[in-house]
Structures are given as structure tokens and as C-alpha cells.
Design an enzyme around this catalytic site. Structure first.
Site, mmCIF file in Angstrom:
data_model
loop_
_atom_site.group_PDB
_atom_site.id
_atom_site.type_symbol
_atom_site.label_atom_id
_atom_site.label_comp_id
_atom_site.label_asym_id
_atom_site.label_seq_id
_atom_site.Cartn_x
_atom_site.Cartn_y
_atom_site.Cartn_z
ATOM 1 C CE LYS A 69 -4.186 -1.686 2.755
ATOM 2 N NZ LYS A 69 -5.175 -2.054 3.344
ATOM 3 C CG ASP A 216 7.950 2.276 24.912
ATOM 4 O OD1 ASP A 216 8.066 1.464 25.223
ATOM 5 O OD2 ASP A 216 7.318 2.569 23.993
ATOM 6 C CB ILE A 282 -1.012 3.796 14.113
ATOM 7 C CG1 ILE A 282 -1.650 4.327 13.858
ATOM 8 C CG2 ILE A 282 0.141 3.454 14.789
ATOM 9 C CD1 ILE A 282 -2.541 3.915 15.994
ATOM 10 C CG ASP A 330 6.573 41.973 18.726
ATOM 11 O OD1 ASP A 330 6.091 41.490 18.178
ATOM 12 O OD2 ASP A 330 6.390 41.961 20.061
#
Length: 349
Positions: A69, A216, A282, A330
Site C-alpha cells: 500500500k 513507553d 499508524i 515586533d
């Protein structure tokens, strides 16, 4: 043999095609005093083309169905994965399959960057990953190194890759993408980045991005992942700050619920406004929304260009206080506008 972005042979953003895609904007950038994107080291400062990674898509190296894919993804960065996306019993199959892809150029990556994620240094699998991947006929544009907690892991990585690549003619450095996934890695992050740049002067790799591994990290500190993500705010902001201080891209967390596209859009825009340059994905259905979120709108680009032109004109007339559409200009606002135009340029807008 070269370190190639998407192997270059496969299309992708080669230096030539990237230059063509933004050529009409480069003259404008130069005329309006915008800086080029540069690498950074204590000893080496070298100009490098910016590789957009608005969306970073994981594809398990052993999953032929998902690999097939890749030509349809139209994603900035494809990560052929040997690590978390691959079961422990399939590691050999994943690295061998990735090696075949690199050797044979049988997968059409289109404009996508072809990259590889190896296993962590402490896993005991990284050495074999590197031997197989870095002996391929074509090298990936970037290598992802997960779970970097200490600088000695970068020392090991450098020594190992130098040994594997010794005698090979690499005409450009491979980008190193470093994963930050624990409390320890956040504590050591400035030193990790500094060491990565220092080691780049004697290796085939140059640091290019940091990736935040939220799952994790939460497991490490005992936090619970929530939909609002408050438990990650400090770590995400800190990673962005350090990444930008060391001229590195910052890649945000995965949105796990791949069916929740509105949640993805909200989270991606939040990351973009926080300073992240891209997001991990994912699922193919997340690509378009994510890449749109990390790309300035046409309206915002026009605002930025007009502001910079107004600022330069008024500065040339010696004016101190400068008004733009009812707002006083600025320098921080000018720098923000320049960042928007630079990002638009590398995204081909």
C-alpha cells in the site's frame, strides 16, 4: 552507493525535485531576508535541505500487505519498521524483507521518504538490524533509533555503524531520528542532542529529528494515557524546546484511536501550535488530516508574506514603530511570519 531519500531512484523529494517544487518561493525568501535551514554542531555547521515529516507512517517490515500500500499513501515519511510494529518471532523476517526492498527497489515510494526503524541498542537486536540494513545496495534516507536513554548508546551506535559502513562510498550523510521514550531520556535530552551533533563529525549519520514515544514514557513514569493528554503536556513542551534549541525537528505522539479523525485533527493542530513539526501515524486514514494540520493555510501564508514585506519597507524608511493591519509589528512576530513562509516553501505551497 549512496544514502538516498526514498532511494532517489523511486522519485520522492530528491534535492532536484525539492528545489523545483519551491523554486518560485526561494527568490521571494532571499529578497525578504529569510534564513536558510541549517544544521548545527559545535564544530560543523552545514546547510541541509529540510525534509518535511508532517506525517510519519509506520509500516511493519514483515507485513507484505501493508508494504504493497506504500505507493498509495502519499505520506511525507514511510518508516519500514523492525521494532514495536513487529512481533519478536518476526524480527528476522522483517529485517530480511526490508533488506530486499532496499536492494531491489521494487516498492514505489513516490514522493515519500524511505526510512527504517531498527530495534533499540539495549534490545540485543540492533546490531543484526544494522548489519542487514546498512549492507543493502541502497541505504534509507533516515534511520530511526528508538529508546535512547544515555549518550553511551549513541557512542555504541556510531562505532557500530562506522564499522559496518567502513570502505563504502556514502556521498551524503544519513539522517538520524532519535526516539525519546522515558523519564531518563528526557533528563538526558540536552546531552543526547549535543552528543549526537558531536558524533556526526566522525560518522555517516547526522541528527535530524526527535520523536516522542508517549506510551513507553507513560509506562515508565506510571501515568495513565487519557483522551485530553494532560499527563503529557510537560514532556511534549520540553521535547519541542530542546529539539528547536538543537535545530532538530520534533515529531509528536501517535493518536491511537485511528477511527477518531476529529480527535486526530484536534490533537495534530494542538501539536502544530505547540511547535511540533509532524506526527506519528499508524493508519493510512490519518495521513491527509495530519499533513493538512501541519501545513500553513493559504490565508496564513499570505498574512506572513504581507507582514514581512511591510516590515522590510517600513524599516527601509527608517520607521521604528510599524503598524500592520491595525497591529504593531515586533521582531518575534516577524520571526513567526518567516517561519510560516519557510514551512510553506518546503511543503511545496
Amino acid at each position: 552507493m549512496a544514502a538516498l531519500r526514498g532511494f532517489t531512484n523511486f522519485g520522492n523529494f530528491s534535492k532536484r525535485s525539492l528545489s523545483q517544487s519551491i523554486g518560485s518561493i526561494e527568490k521571494w525568501l532571499s529578497n525578504n531576508g529569510l534564513m536558510t535551514v541549517r544544521g548545527m554542531s559545535d564544530d560543523v555547521t552545514h546547510s541541509r535541505a529540510y525534509t518535511p515529516r508532517r506525517a510519519l507512517m509506520y509500516v511493519p517490515g514483515n507485513d507484505d500487505r501493508k508494504i504493497q500500500k506504500i505507493p498509495t499513501l502519499d505520506v511525507d515519511c514511510v518508516v519500514l519498521d523492525c521494532e514495536d510494529g513487529v512481533a519478536i518471532t518476526k524480527k528476522d523476517e522483517a529485517r530480511s524483507n526490508i533488506r530486499r526492498i532496499l536492494d531491489t527497489s521494487t516498492v514505489d515510494f513516490g514522493r515519500s521518504e524511505c526510512t527504517v526503524r531498527v530495534n533499540s541498542v539495549d534490545s540485543g537486536l540492533c546490531d543484526e538490524d544494522l548489519k542487514v540494513i546498512l549492507s543493502a545496495k541502497n541505504l534509507p534516507s533516515s534511520l530511526h533509533l528508538p529508546k535512547v536513554d544515555f549518550v553511551d548508546q549513541l557512542d555504541w551506535f556510531t562505532d557500530t555503524t562506522n564499522r559496518i559502513l567502513e570502505g563504502r562510498n556514502c556521498n551524503q550523510k544519513i539522517n538520524l531520528i532519535i526516539f525519546i521514550e522515558s523519564a531518563q531520556s528526557l533528563l538526558a535530552l540536552p546531552e543526547i542532542c549535543k552528543t549526537a551533533w558531536q558524533l556526526s563529525t566522525k560518522s555517516h549519520f547526522v541528527p535530524d529529528a526527535l520523536v516522542f514515544g508517549s506510551d513507553d514514557y507513560c509506562a515508565d513514569i506510571g501515568a495513565t494515557r487519557t483522551k485530553h493528554g494532560n499527563e503529557l503536556i510537560y514532556a511534549r513542551q520540553y521535547l519541542v524546546m530542546v529539539a528547536k534549541a538543537f535545530k532538530l525537528q520534533a515529531i509528536d505522539v501517535v493518536h491511537i484511536d485511528y477511527k477518531d479523525l476529529e480527535g486526530l485533527r484536534t490533537e495534530a493542530l494542538n501539536g502544530f501550535h505547540m511547535g511540533f513539526t509532524g506526527k506519528q501515524l499508524i493508519h493510512p486514514g490519518q495521513v491527509k488530516i495530519c499533513q493538512e494540520a501541519f501545513t500553513p493555510s493559504d490565508e496564513k501564508i499570505k498574512w506572513a508574506k504581507d507582514l514581512i514585506e511591510t516590515f522590510n519597507q517600513e524599516q527601509g524608511l527608517g520607521k521604528g514603530a510599524i503598524n500592520f493591519r491595525g497591529q504593531m509589528i515586533d521582531m518575534p512576530l516577524v520571526l513567526q511570519a518567516k517561519n510560516i513562509v519557510q514551512l510553506a516553501a518546503v511543503c511545496g505551497k
